[in-house]
Write a protein that holds these residues in place. Sequence first.
Motif, PDB file in Angstrom:
ATOM      1  N   ARG A 265      -3.395  -1.194   0.371  1.00 24.09           N
ATOM      2  CA  ARG A 265      -3.012  -0.623  -0.930  1.00 24.09           C
ATOM      3  C   ARG A 265      -2.042  -1.566  -1.640  1.00 24.09           C
ATOM      4  N   ALA A 266      -1.094  -2.121  -0.903  1.00 21.56           N
ATOM      5  CA  ALA A 266      -0.144  -3.046  -1.517  1.00 21.56           C
ATOM      6  C   ALA A 266      -0.860  -4.255  -2.125  1.00 21.56           C
ATOM      7  N   LYS A 267      -1.867  -4.768  -1.444  1.00 18.68           N
ATOM      8  CA  LYS A 267      -2.634  -5.901  -1.985  1.00 18.68           C
ATOM      9  C   LYS A 267      -3.252  -5.547  -3.331  1.00 18.68           C
ATOM     10  N   ARG A 268      -3.823  -4.352  -3.420  1.00 23.04           N
ATOM     11  CA  ARG A 268      -4.451  -3.935  -4.673  1.00 23.04           C
ATOM     12  C   ARG A 268      -3.413  -3.809  -5.783  1.00 23.04           C
ATOM     13  N   LEU A 269      -2.281  -3.212  -5.478  1.00 26.91           N
ATOM     14  CA  LEU A 269      -1.253  -3.003  -6.496  1.00 26.91           C
ATOM     15  C   LEU A 269      -0.588  -4.306  -6.927  1.00 26.91           C
ATOM     16  N   LEU A 270      -0.521  -5.281  -6.015  1.00 23.54           N
ATOM     17  CA  LEU A 270       0.102  -6.559  -6.344  1.00 23.54           C
ATOM     18  C   LEU A 270      -0.711  -7.346  -7.369  1.00 23.54           C
ATOM     19  N   LYS A 271      -1.956  -6.985  -7.573  1.00 18.45           N
ATOM     20  CA  LYS A 271      -2.776  -7.663  -8.580  1.00 18.45           C
ATOM     21  C   LYS A 271      -2.432  -7.212  -9.988  1.00 18.45           C
ATOM     22  N   ASP A 272      -1.644  -6.130 -10.092  1.00 19.36           N
ATOM     23  CA  ASP A 272      -1.157  -5.656 -11.383  1.00 19.36           C
ATOM     24  C   ASP A 272       0.299  -6.053 -11.549  1.00 19.36           C
ATOM     25  N   SER A 273       0.966  -5.477 -12.523  1.00 18.02           N
ATOM     26  CA  SER A 273       2.334  -5.904 -12.841  1.00 18.02           C
ATOM     27  C   SER A 273       3.407  -4.962 -12.317  1.00 18.02           C
ATOM     28  N   MET A 274       3.061  -3.994 -11.471  1.00 16.46           N
ATOM     29  CA  MET A 274       4.058  -3.074 -10.933  1.00 16.46           C
ATOM     30  C   MET A 274       5.106  -3.846 -10.144  1.00 16.46           C
ATOM     31  N   PRO A 275       6.405  -3.533 -10.323  1.00 17.42           N
ATOM     32  CA  PRO A 275       7.453  -4.201  -9.546  1.00 17.42           C
ATOM     33  C   PRO A 275       7.244  -4.019  -8.047  1.00 17.42           C
ATOM     34  N   ILE A 276       7.590  -5.050  -7.290  1.00 19.09           N
ATOM     35  CA  ILE A 276       7.337  -5.015  -5.851  1.00 19.09           C
ATOM     36  C   ILE A 276       8.116  -3.895  -5.180  1.00 19.09           C
ATOM     37  N   ALA A 277       9.323  -3.611  -5.649  1.00 16.41           N
ATOM     38  CA  ALA A 277      10.104  -2.517  -5.065  1.00 16.41           C
ATOM     39  C   ALA A 277       9.385  -1.182  -5.243  1.00 16.41           C
ATOM     40  N   GLU A 278       8.748  -0.985  -6.388  1.00 18.82           N
ATOM     41  CA  GLU A 278       8.001   0.251  -6.626  1.00 18.82           C
ATOM     42  C   GLU A 278       6.737   0.288  -5.771  1.00 18.82           C
ATOM     43  N   ILE A 279       6.108  -0.856  -5.579  1.00 16.43           N
ATOM     44  CA  ILE A 279       4.923  -0.914  -4.720  1.00 16.43           C
ATOM     45  C   ILE A 279       5.290  -0.505  -3.293  1.00 16.43           C
ATOM     46  N   ALA A 280       6.455  -0.952  -2.838  1.00 17.80           N
ATOM     47  CA  ALA A 280       6.898  -0.587  -1.482  1.00 17.80           C
ATOM     48  C   ALA A 280       6.951   0.926  -1.328  1.00 17.80           C
TER      49      ALA A 280
END
Length: 312
Positions: A265-280
């Motif tokens: 899921r993190a890989k998918r979200l990292l392709k967008d602009s969401m901040p990494i802290a929020e992705i965590a």
Amino acid sequence: MLADSATHGGAVRSAGTCPTGYGVHETHGILLRPEHSIQVSSDQLGWQSLYASLQHERPYEAEFEAVEDCLVILHLGGPVGVERRLGSKRERRVVPAGGLFILPGGVDFGVRLEGELDSLHIYLRRSLLNEVAAELGMSTDLNITPCLGEPDLLAEQLALGVRSALLEGDSGASAFADYLSAALAARLLRRFGRPCTGPECTAGSLGERQLRQVVDFMEARLDQPLSLADMASSCAMSASHFARRFKQTTGVPPHQYLIRLRIERAKRLLKDSMPIAEIAVECGFTHQEHLTSMFRRATGLTPAVFRRTARS
């Protein structure tokens, strides 16, 4: 059984709730016995990875049903006589201050405390032990060897750190509690871990429908803390039975599989602009550094480097 006068205890499932953290209702119920006076506990602190309490215990005798998580009791006073029953085996020792009572999850036991005692109780989630074992490159099939009265200076110091965080009573100490719980789990695994052997460690496989049920359950709740019992309930199994069948089916323990889903899921979200802290947070990691550590272990890259590579 211990003496006929023993009171039968069991895991507490209805004595209050702790909706935001690990609560007393998930413990064996030792702490709720009338002989004991709790001085302070983590019930209202929102801690997730461990439960802790300080109390004054008076002599008692009881039987307790198993819970999933590992119990560590640090004797703050003593010496005091303690008798413990595991199956048909009885053991009695006079435990000094600094002695440890360690009980792995999934074990019914009996105990007789022969004198008054100030103690610190710490419960460590089975999921935490699995995660720490995976990070250390150890088998997540390890069990913790029961211990009665044996000292361990490092485990004692870590437990005293938990006591300090508990006495501070600050919900902001949750991150510190997570750090201490992981360090204590690592110490227990290294000092008291043993391979799971024997027929109880083998099982058949999950059916295709059961596997799909539990994977769907995991994916729908990746942003939430998930215990082994939570996952087992999705296919109506006991935690221990589910864990063995899941590994037999997938080749990895449930929580290692869960981490893989969170990384994907993190890989998918990292392709967008969401901040990494929020992705965590979105992927169920406790903080950005936790995501970074697990992501690097799985992919060889940090989330930031993966993001740049995916966009190039």
